[in-house]
Write a protein that holds these residues in place. Structure first.
Motif, PDB file in Angstrom:
ATOM      1  N   PHE A 160       0.810  -1.220   0.000  1.00  0.00           N
ATOM      2  CA  PHE A 160       0.000   0.000   0.000  1.00  0.00           C
ATOM      3  C   PHE A 160       0.846   1.274   0.000  1.00  0.00           C
ATOM      4  N   PHE A 161       1.792   1.366   0.916  1.00  0.00           N
ATOM      5  CA  PHE A 161       2.451   2.655   1.152  1.00  0.00           C
ATOM      6  C   PHE A 161       3.342   3.107  -0.002  1.00  0.00           C
ATOM      7  N   PRO A 162       4.141   2.244  -0.652  1.00  0.00           N
ATOM      8  CA  PRO A 162       4.903   2.744  -1.812  1.00  0.00           C
ATOM      9  C   PRO A 162       4.005   3.236  -2.943  1.00  0.00           C
ATOM     10  N   VAL A 163       2.910   2.523  -3.198  1.00  0.00           N
ATOM     11  CA  VAL A 163       1.999   2.953  -4.265  1.00  0.00           C
ATOM     12  C   VAL A 163       1.319   4.262  -3.882  1.00  0.00           C
ATOM     13  N   TYR A 164       0.888   4.371  -2.634  1.00  0.00           N
ATOM     14  CA  TYR A 164       0.262   5.603  -2.155  1.00  0.00           C
ATOM     15  C   TYR A 164       1.215   6.783  -2.298  1.00  0.00           C
ATOM     16  N   MET A 165       2.475   6.601  -1.902  1.00  0.00           N
ATOM     17  CA  MET A 165       3.450   7.680  -2.003  1.00  0.00           C
ATOM     18  C   MET A 165       3.718   8.055  -3.452  1.00  0.00           C
ATOM     19  N   GLY A 166       3.798   7.062  -4.330  1.00  0.00           N
ATOM     20  CA  GLY A 166       4.063   7.348  -5.728  1.00  0.00           C
ATOM     21  C   GLY A 166       2.935   8.124  -6.385  1.00  0.00           C
ATOM     22  N   VAL A 167       1.696   7.722  -6.122  1.00  0.00           N
ATOM     23  CA  VAL A 167       0.547   8.415  -6.726  1.00  0.00           C
ATOM     24  C   VAL A 167       0.426   9.826  -6.162  1.00  0.00           C
ATOM     25  N   MET A 206       4.234   4.707 -11.727  1.00  0.00           N
ATOM     26  CA  MET A 206       4.827   3.427 -12.094  1.00  0.00           C
ATOM     27  C   MET A 206       5.976   3.058 -11.159  1.00  0.00           C
ATOM     28  N   THR A 207       6.744   4.059 -10.731  1.00  0.00           N
ATOM     29  CA  THR A 207       7.797   3.784  -9.751  1.00  0.00           C
ATOM     30  C   THR A 207       7.199   3.283  -8.440  1.00  0.00           C
ATOM     31  N   GLY A 208       6.098   3.893  -8.006  1.00  0.00           N
ATOM     32  CA  GLY A 208       5.428   3.433  -6.802  1.00  0.00           C
ATOM     33  C   GLY A 208       4.890   2.021  -6.942  1.00  0.00           C
ATOM     34  N   LEU A 209       4.346   1.691  -8.104  1.00  0.00           N
ATOM     35  CA  LEU A 209       3.828   0.340  -8.325  1.00  0.00           C
ATOM     36  C   LEU A 209       4.950  -0.694  -8.306  1.00  0.00           C
ATOM     37  N   ARG A 210       6.072  -0.360  -8.909  1.00  0.00           N
ATOM     38  CA  ARG A 210       7.190  -1.303  -8.904  1.00  0.00           C
ATOM     39  C   ARG A 210       7.741  -1.501  -7.491  1.00  0.00           C
ATOM     40  N   ASN A 211       7.864  -0.405  -6.727  1.00  0.00           N
ATOM     41  CA  ASN A 211       8.331  -0.535  -5.341  1.00  0.00           C
ATOM     42  C   ASN A 211       7.323  -1.305  -4.494  1.00  0.00           C
ATOM     43  N   GLY A 212       6.032  -1.063  -4.737  1.00  0.00           N
ATOM     44  CA  GLY A 212       5.014  -1.792  -3.993  1.00  0.00           C
ATOM     45  C   GLY A 212       5.045  -3.275  -4.280  1.00  0.00           C
ATOM     46  N   LEU A 213       5.278  -3.650  -5.548  1.00  0.00           N
ATOM     47  CA  LEU A 213       5.361  -5.065  -5.888  1.00  0.00           C
ATOM     48  C   LEU A 213       6.580  -5.714  -5.241  1.00  0.00           C
ATOM     49  N   SER A 214       7.701  -4.994  -5.209  1.00  0.00           N
ATOM     50  CA  SER A 214       8.886  -5.548  -4.548  1.00  0.00           C
ATOM     51  C   SER A 214       8.647  -5.763  -3.056  1.00  0.00           C
ATOM     52  N   LEU A 215       8.005  -4.787  -2.403  1.00  0.00           N
ATOM     53  CA  LEU A 215       7.706  -4.946  -0.977  1.00  0.00           C
ATOM     54  C   LEU A 215       6.676  -6.031  -0.731  1.00  0.00           C
TER      55      LEU A 215
END
Length: 284
Positions: A160-167, A206-215
């Protein structure tokens, strides 16, 4: 003087050609791009070094099994149903990532577009983001038990949090001049979001989505410590309890491969959606 006149038009094109920016041909751009196999050199060199160190007796094989032993262990695990463990972990990551990203995108958009929503919501989310992953485990066990719900919820928290931060940061950092020009052109409401805000924020999203998938893959290991009977996290626990370092390393290798494959798929999607950008990457 008249005899010099024909030379003037002839010199002008030469000057214009000299002053024009040089355009690299597609073939020269392709030659400047490093080959894809270059990224394999470092892992292969590391594996060869570990194999040599263990075979020379400088490191006990029961503590650091050589890559050849890990390959044999992977073969044994496949015969004992490794596919079921891979499928279980992949489905948990997919479900948790979909849930976490599905909640993060609208909330991040709300915070990014509204200063009032940012003042109301963002401080609480920033405090929650600082909580370590394992701190959620006892609470999720109390709320959801030891079934799949607790595992998927923990993975969703991680994604949640990486995607939230990216958006949120992507929409918040859109150049104000772009918005003003769009409004002067008559764009507003959904058209402004679709044609200006979303394309400008998409790289950060997209950066947030990639970080979220890694986490999500990282949190999956913690999630499968919650009384799991299958999955790569279970294999890690089983290898530790039985003293099998080869099983632990085999599970780590599989986690690395699955994480790389999923990130590669997301990177390919990013290149397709952001093909319009004129960046250093697209010019190489």
């Amino acid at each position: 003087m008249s005899s010099l006149d024909p030379a003037v038009p002839a010199a002008a094109p030469r000057l214009a050609a000299a002053d024009a920016p040089r355009q690299d041909s597609p073939s020269s751009a392709a030659r400047s791009r490093p080959p894809r196999w270059l990224g394999l050199l470092l892992p292969l060199a590391l594996l060869a070094a570990v194999e040599a160190v263990v075979r020379a007796g400088w490191m006990p094989a029961h503590l650091l099994p050589p890559p050849s032993a890990i390959v044999r262990t992977l073969g044994e695990l496949f015969e004992r149903g490794l596919g079921a463990h891979l499928l279980a972990s992949t489905l948990r990551v997919a479900a948790g990532f979909a849930l976490g990203a599905g909640l993060a995108v609208p909330l991040g958009a709300l915070v990014g577009l509204s200063a009032r929503a940012e003042a109301l919501i963002d401080p609480a989310f920033q405090a929650l983001r600082a909580i370590p992953s394992l701190a959620w485990v006892p609470l999720l066990l109390l709320w959801l038990g030891i079934d799949e719900g607790a595992k998927v919820a923990l993975i969703a928290i991680g994604a949640f949090f990486p995607v939230y931060m990216g958006v949120a940061s992507g929409l918040r950092d859109v150049d104000r001049k772009l918005i003003e020009v769009a409004r002067m052109s008559g764009l507003g409401g959904p058209a402004l979001v679709r044609r200006v805000l979303l394309p400008a924020a998409l790289p950060a999203v997209m950066t947030g989505l990639r970080n979220g998938l890694s986490l999500a893959w990282m949190f999956m290991v913690a999630a499968e410590l919650i009384a799991a009977t299958r999955g790569l996290g279970y294999l890690l626990t089983d290898g530790r309890e039985t003293g099998r370092a080869d099983i632990v390393l085999a599970a780590i290798v599989l986690l690395a491969l699955l994480g790389k494959l999923s990130d590669g798929g997301m990177a390919a999607l990013e290149r397709r959606w952001l093909a319009w950008r004129d960046t250093l990457e697209t010019r190489r």
